[in-house]
Design a protein around this motif. Structure first.
Motif, PDB file in Angstrom:
ATOM      1  N   SER A 108       1.793   9.351  -1.066  1.00 20.82           N
ATOM      2  CA  SER A 108       0.352   9.084  -1.049  1.00 20.82           C
ATOM      3  C   SER A 108      -0.082   8.767   0.382  1.00 20.82           C
ATOM      4  CB  SER A 108      -0.019   7.945  -1.999  1.00 20.82           C
ATOM      5  OG  SER A 108       0.607   6.738  -1.628  1.00 20.82           O
ATOM      6  N   PHE A 109      -1.257   9.300   0.728  1.00 18.50           N
ATOM      7  CA  PHE A 109      -1.768   9.172   2.095  1.00 18.50           C
ATOM      8  C   PHE A 109      -3.277   9.046   2.041  1.00 18.50           C
ATOM      9  CE2 PHE A 109      -3.733  11.263   5.767  1.00 18.50           C
ATOM     10  CZ  PHE A 109      -3.147  10.573   6.817  1.00 18.50           C
ATOM     11  N   THR A 110      -3.805   8.147   2.859  1.00 20.47           N
ATOM     12  CA  THR A 110      -5.255   8.012   2.954  1.00 20.47           C
ATOM     13  C   THR A 110      -5.647   7.765   4.405  1.00 20.47           C
ATOM     14  OG1 THR A 110      -7.205   6.892   2.034  1.00 20.47           O
ATOM     15  CG2 THR A 110      -5.261   5.517   2.453  1.00 20.47           C
ATOM     16  N   LEU A 111      -6.769   8.350   4.814  1.00 14.78           N
ATOM     17  CA  LEU A 111      -7.263   8.261   6.193  1.00 14.78           C
ATOM     18  C   LEU A 111      -8.674   7.701   6.192  1.00 14.78           C
ATOM     19  CD1 LEU A 111      -6.803   8.967   9.218  1.00 14.78           C
ATOM     20  CD2 LEU A 111      -7.843  11.202   8.725  1.00 14.78           C
ATOM     21  N   TRP A 112      -8.898   6.713   7.041  1.00 16.78           N
ATOM     22  CA  TRP A 112     -10.192   6.047   7.153  1.00 16.78           C
ATOM     23  C   TRP A 112     -10.622   6.020   8.614  1.00 16.78           C
ATOM     24  CZ3 TRP A 112     -12.492   3.038   2.950  1.00 16.78           C
ATOM     25  CH2 TRP A 112     -11.798   3.187   1.741  1.00 16.78           C
ATOM     26  N   TYR A 113     -11.936   5.859   8.800  1.00 21.24           N
ATOM     27  CA  TYR A 113     -12.465   5.531  10.122  1.00 21.24           C
ATOM     28  C   TYR A 113     -13.273   4.255   9.933  1.00 21.24           C
ATOM     29  CZ  TYR A 113     -14.312   5.930  14.818  1.00 21.24           C
ATOM     30  OH  TYR A 113     -14.604   5.680  16.136  1.00 21.24           O
TER      31      TYR A 113
END
Length: 242
Positions: A108-113
């Motif tokens: 599982s992978f998540t990207l935020w700014y």
């Protein structure tokens, strides 16, 4: 001011992550039986560290200024407030399944700014399945209720009151299946970490599931690494993105 990458660019980045894992799947599979036990009693394999290292290097090459948080490198000193690009990875979710030779494990992978979500990925390499931000699904009707494998009285009571139930031992698998409707509902009353849950929760929002975190409606808030969160997700066939 730094320009935030587009959804298409995020999807391209996550597809590259998938390709990276498939390219190294032989080494990942060879490390599955090299197992150690963590202080909390859970297993960790050589492959957990391999996947985390591969993904960290790949992501930092693409986004050099990123803060990268992996389950295996997390410590109390890790920055938990997202500023700029911020990624969270569970390199192998369902390690007990993985080191037992089962295929129901995932990444599982998540990207935020900052506090803005850019994209998330649930990936089940040995099952050949994945779901990422922007994907479309054909909804499935199911009466199965999935539960986390951390047994407690609430799970036992839920299983007694449910006609069909499953304990699969992998949050990625559980979240993927409730989002697409193969589970009508998924419940984790004991709680799991943000690297287990956050990517799936954001994809569940995208596909119009009803979500509760810590007993309250979830609206896409960032979940801080290193803390456990209880979740309850219901698939909404009538509101599913087509």
């Amino acid at each position: 001011m730094q320009q935030i990458i587009s959804t298409d660019e995020v999807r391209f980045l996550m597809q590259g992550l998938i390709d990276l894992i498939y390219k190294n799947i032989g080494d990942i599979q060879r490390g599955r039986f090299n197992v150690e036990i963590k202080p909390d009693g859970s297993p960790v394999t050589q492959s957990d560290f391999l996947v985390e290292s591969l993904v960290k290097k790949y992501i930092e090459e693409k986004l050099p200024s990123i803060t990268f948080v992996g389950e295996e490198n997390f410590s109390e000193l890790t920055t938990t407030t997202p500023e700029g690009y911020y990624a969270i990875l569970d390199p192998i979710d369902g390690t007990e399944n993985f080191c037992s030779g089962l295929k129901e494990w995932g990444i599982s992978f998540t990207l935020w700014y900052g506090h803005d979500h850019l994209g998330s990925l649930l990936f089940l390499p040995e099952l050949g399945e994945h779901l990422m931000t922007g994907d479309k699904l054909t909804p499935i009707r199911s009466r199965i209720r999935g539960f986390s494998s951390s047994m407690c009285d609430e799970i036992l009571e839920g299983m007694r009151s449910t006609q069909e139930s499953r304990l699969m031992g992998c949050a990625v698998y559980n979240l993927y299946n409730v989002i697409r409707g193969s589970f009508a509902r998924f419940t984790n009353p004991q709680g799991a970490y943000s690297w287990d849950l956050l990517p799936g929760l954001m994809l569940a929002r995208e596909h119009n599931c009803d979500i509760e975190v810590e007993g309250k409606p979830y609206h896409g808030e960032f979940l801080e690494p290193g803390k456990k969160y209880r979740v309850d997700i219901r698939h909404r066939y009538d509101l599913h993105t087509r």
